[in-house]
Design a protein around this motif. Structure first.
Motif, PDB file in Angstrom:
ATOM      1  N   TYR A   3       0.801  -1.219   0.000  1.00  0.00           N
ATOM      2  CA  TYR A   3       0.000   0.000   0.000  1.00  0.00           C
ATOM      3  C   TYR A   3       0.839   1.277   0.000  1.00  0.00           C
ATOM      4  O   TYR A   3       0.289   2.358  -0.224  1.00  0.00           O
ATOM      5  CB  TYR A   3      -0.959  -0.008   1.189  1.00  0.00           C
ATOM      6  CG  TYR A   3      -2.006  -1.087   1.066  1.00  0.00           C
ATOM      7  CD1 TYR A   3      -3.151  -0.889   0.309  1.00  0.00           C
ATOM      8  CD2 TYR A   3      -1.828  -2.327   1.685  1.00  0.00           C
ATOM      9  CE1 TYR A   3      -4.093  -1.885   0.170  1.00  0.00           C
ATOM     10  CE2 TYR A   3      -2.768  -3.323   1.547  1.00  0.00           C
ATOM     11  CZ  TYR A   3      -3.903  -3.100   0.786  1.00  0.00           C
ATOM     12  OH  TYR A   3      -4.841  -4.107   0.648  1.00  0.00           O
ATOM     13  N   GLY A   4       2.113   1.170   0.256  1.00  0.00           N
ATOM     14  CA  GLY A   4       2.949   2.363   0.250  1.00  0.00           C
ATOM     15  C   GLY A   4       4.221   2.214  -0.549  1.00  0.00           C
ATOM     16  O   GLY A   4       4.983   3.175  -0.692  1.00  0.00           O
ATOM     17  N   GLU A   5       4.454   0.987  -1.077  1.00  0.00           N
ATOM     18  CA  GLU A   5       5.682   0.682  -1.803  1.00  0.00           C
ATOM     19  C   GLU A   5       6.903   1.141  -1.019  1.00  0.00           C
ATOM     20  O   GLU A   5       7.848   1.717  -1.572  1.00  0.00           O
ATOM     21  CB  GLU A   5       5.648   1.304  -3.203  1.00  0.00           C
ATOM     22  CG  GLU A   5       4.557   0.713  -4.086  1.00  0.00           C
ATOM     23  CD  GLU A   5       4.651   1.165  -5.529  1.00  0.00           C
ATOM     24  OE1 GLU A   5       5.724   1.651  -5.927  1.00  0.00           O
ATOM     25  OE2 GLU A   5       3.651   1.022  -6.252  1.00  0.00           O
ATOM     26  N   THR A   6       6.869   0.882   0.281  1.00  0.00           N
ATOM     27  CA  THR A   6       7.951   1.287   1.166  1.00  0.00           C
ATOM     28  C   THR A   6       8.627   0.056   1.741  1.00  0.00           C
ATOM     29  O   THR A   6       7.967  -0.832   2.263  1.00  0.00           O
ATOM     30  CB  THR A   6       7.405   2.147   2.328  1.00  0.00           C
ATOM     31  OG1 THR A   6       6.614   3.207   1.799  1.00  0.00           O
ATOM     32  CG2 THR A   6       8.541   2.730   3.140  1.00  0.00           C
ATOM     33  N   THR A   7       9.940   0.011   1.657  1.00  0.00           N
ATOM     34  CA  THR A   7      10.699  -1.098   2.221  1.00  0.00           C
ATOM     35  C   THR A   7      11.248  -0.698   3.585  1.00  0.00           C
ATOM     36  O   THR A   7      11.304   0.486   3.928  1.00  0.00           O
ATOM     37  CB  THR A   7      11.860  -1.485   1.290  1.00  0.00           C
ATOM     38  OG1 THR A   7      12.731  -0.358   1.128  1.00  0.00           O
ATOM     39  CG2 THR A   7      11.337  -1.921  -0.066  1.00  0.00           C
ATOM     40  N   LEU A   8      11.660  -1.665   4.366  1.00  0.00           N
ATOM     41  CA  LEU A   8      12.127  -1.378   5.723  1.00  0.00           C
ATOM     42  C   LEU A   8      13.245  -0.335   5.778  1.00  0.00           C
ATOM     43  O   LEU A   8      13.171   0.605   6.577  1.00  0.00           O
ATOM     44  CB  LEU A   8      12.584  -2.675   6.398  1.00  0.00           C
ATOM     45  CG  LEU A   8      11.478  -3.688   6.735  1.00  0.00           C
ATOM     46  CD1 LEU A   8      12.100  -4.985   7.254  1.00  0.00           C
ATOM     47  CD2 LEU A   8      10.488  -3.121   7.742  1.00  0.00           C
ATOM     48  N   PRO A   9      14.286  -0.435   4.956  1.00  0.00           N
ATOM     49  CA  PRO A   9      15.366   0.561   5.061  1.00  0.00           C
ATOM     50  C   PRO A   9      14.929   1.982   4.710  1.00  0.00           C
ATOM     51  O   PRO A   9      15.553   2.954   5.147  1.00  0.00           O
ATOM     52  CB  PRO A   9      16.409   0.058   4.053  1.00  0.00           C
ATOM     53  CG  PRO A   9      16.125  -1.395   3.910  1.00  0.00           C
ATOM     54  CD  PRO A   9      14.639  -1.508   4.017  1.00  0.00           C
ATOM     55  N   LYS A  10      13.878   2.113   3.908  1.00  0.00           N
ATOM     56  CA  LYS A  10      13.444   3.431   3.448  1.00  0.00           C
ATOM     57  C   LYS A  10      12.295   4.005   4.268  1.00  0.00           C
ATOM     58  O   LYS A  10      11.871   5.144   4.017  1.00  0.00           O
ATOM     59  CB  LYS A  10      13.040   3.350   1.974  1.00  0.00           C
ATOM     60  CG  LYS A  10      14.196   3.015   1.046  1.00  0.00           C
ATOM     61  CD  LYS A  10      13.745   3.004  -0.406  1.00  0.00           C
ATOM     62  CE  LYS A  10      14.913   2.725  -1.349  1.00  0.00           C
ATOM     63  NZ  LYS A  10      14.491   2.744  -2.766  1.00  0.00           N
ATOM     64  N   MET A  11      11.780   3.247   5.217  1.00  0.00           N
ATOM     65  CA  MET A  11      10.637   3.722   5.985  1.00  0.00           C
ATOM     66  C   MET A  11      11.003   4.901   6.870  1.00  0.00           C
ATOM     67  O   MET A  11      12.051   4.919   7.508  1.00  0.00           O
ATOM     68  CB  MET A  11      10.069   2.602   6.864  1.00  0.00           C
ATOM     69  CG  MET A  11       9.124   1.675   6.143  1.00  0.00           C
ATOM     70  SD  MET A  11       8.264   0.574   7.282  1.00  0.00           S
ATOM     71  CE  MET A  11       7.224  -0.315   6.126  1.00  0.00           C
ATOM     72  N   THR A  12      10.099   5.876   6.912  1.00  0.00           N
ATOM     73  CA  THR A  12      10.231   7.014   7.811  1.00  0.00           C
ATOM     74  C   THR A  12       9.145   6.922   8.882  1.00  0.00           C
ATOM     75  O   THR A  12       8.221   6.103   8.783  1.00  0.00           O
ATOM     76  CB  THR A  12      10.056   8.329   7.045  1.00  0.00           C
ATOM     77  OG1 THR A  12       8.701   8.400   6.548  1.00  0.00           O
ATOM     78  CG2 THR A  12      11.031   8.420   5.880  1.00  0.00           C
ATOM     79  N   LYS A  13       9.254   7.772   9.872  1.00  0.00           N
ATOM     80  CA  LYS A  13       8.204   7.831  10.893  1.00  0.00           C
ATOM     81  C   LYS A  13       6.855   8.146  10.247  1.00  0.00           C
ATOM     82  O   LYS A  13       5.824   7.576  10.628  1.00  0.00           O
ATOM     83  CB  LYS A  13       8.554   8.898  11.931  1.00  0.00           C
ATOM     84  CG  LYS A  13       7.466   9.105  12.975  1.00  0.00           C
ATOM     85  CD  LYS A  13       7.755  10.311  13.848  1.00  0.00           C
ATOM     86  CE  LYS A  13       6.561  10.673  14.720  1.00  0.00           C
ATOM     87  NZ  LYS A  13       6.792  11.893  15.513  1.00  0.00           N
ATOM     88  N   GLY A  14       6.835   9.035   9.266  1.00  0.00           N
ATOM     89  CA  GLY A  14       5.591   9.370   8.583  1.00  0.00           C
ATOM     90  C   GLY A  14       4.982   8.183   7.863  1.00  0.00           C
ATOM     91  O   GLY A  14       3.761   7.979   7.890  1.00  0.00           O
TER      92      GLY A  14
END
Length: 234
Positions: free
Chosen positions: A61-72
């Motif tokens: 749902y966000g195309e976000t991987t663990l290393p690239k995740m931010t608090k937002g």
């Protein structure tokens, strides 16, 4: 093969899809064999379910991987995506989520020194008392989640196809005896569509049964734990 936390970072969705399950299993296995995982499992002998759902939904749902995740990214995932896409019927079912995710991100902070890990841990800790109620709040979900929770409150087993069908039949009959309001109309359209989600409720891409306590493609179902991962004996 050693777990590579950055394996997904430069891949397209089509490349990630066939390897996402193995990636999640590798992340969970490394966590449960870490000092943070060992400490967590002393209080929660079965673990990994919420981590799996977190990673999968974060990517799908966000195309976000663990290393690239931010608090937002994590805030959106925890306060919007998970409450909307995952259905539970009792807040107690989510009480282990924050402890597990906090321990997981503490592990990621120590092991990989991820840039946002410290802020994410602090945010997750601040969410501990609120998250179970968020997950069981129908107003945070879509029409499909409202339908599932309505059926559960009416006494139907909404984790079984038979229960869903029985509630659908009762609901259809009730429409003939009272004028429907806007919510009822929306649910009626959902039901008449064979319980297929409207476009606004579909996942793009649609996930399979989540890697933790998740919902089915349509409609959301009671959370079903992923196969639990236990710490390896040394």
């Amino acid at each position: 093969m050693p777990f590579n936390i950055r394996q997904l970072d430069r891949l397209s969705y089509d490349d990630v899809e066939p390897i996402l399950d193995n990636y999640i299993s590798g992340a969970i296995e490394q966590f449960v064999n870490s000092p943070e995982g060992e400490a967590h499992l002393k209080n929660y002998p079965e673990g990994g379910g919420w981590i799996g759902t977190f990673i999968e939904m974060g990517y799908n749902y966000g195309e976000t991987t663990l290393p690239k995740m931010t608090k937002g990214n994590v805030q959106t995932l925890m306060e919007y995506t998970l409450p909307r896409k995952v259905t539970i019927f009792d807040p107690a079912e989510a009480e282990d989520a924050i402890p597990e995710l906090v321990a997981f991100w503490q592990f990621l902070q120590r092991e990989y020194n991820l840039r946002s890990a410290k802020a994410i841990v602090k945010y997750l800790e601040s969410l501990a008392s609120q998250f179970p109620n968020m997950m069981s709040d129908p107003s945070r979900g879509g029409i499909a989640k409202a339908f599932m929770m309505m059926g559960d409150q009416a006494g139907f087993d909404m984790t079984a196809p038979e229960g869903i069908q029985a509630f659908q039949q009762q609901y259809n009959a009730s429409l003939k005896s009272a004028p429907p309001d806007l919510t009822t109309n929306a649910l009626k359209n959902l039901i008449q569509g064979g319980l297929a989600l409207p476009d606004s409720e579909r996942s793009t891409p649609s996930p399979s049964i989540p890697k933790g306590m998740g919902m089915q493609k349509a409609p959301p179902a009671k959370k079903t734990p992923r196969k639990r991962t236990s710490r390896k004996k040394k």
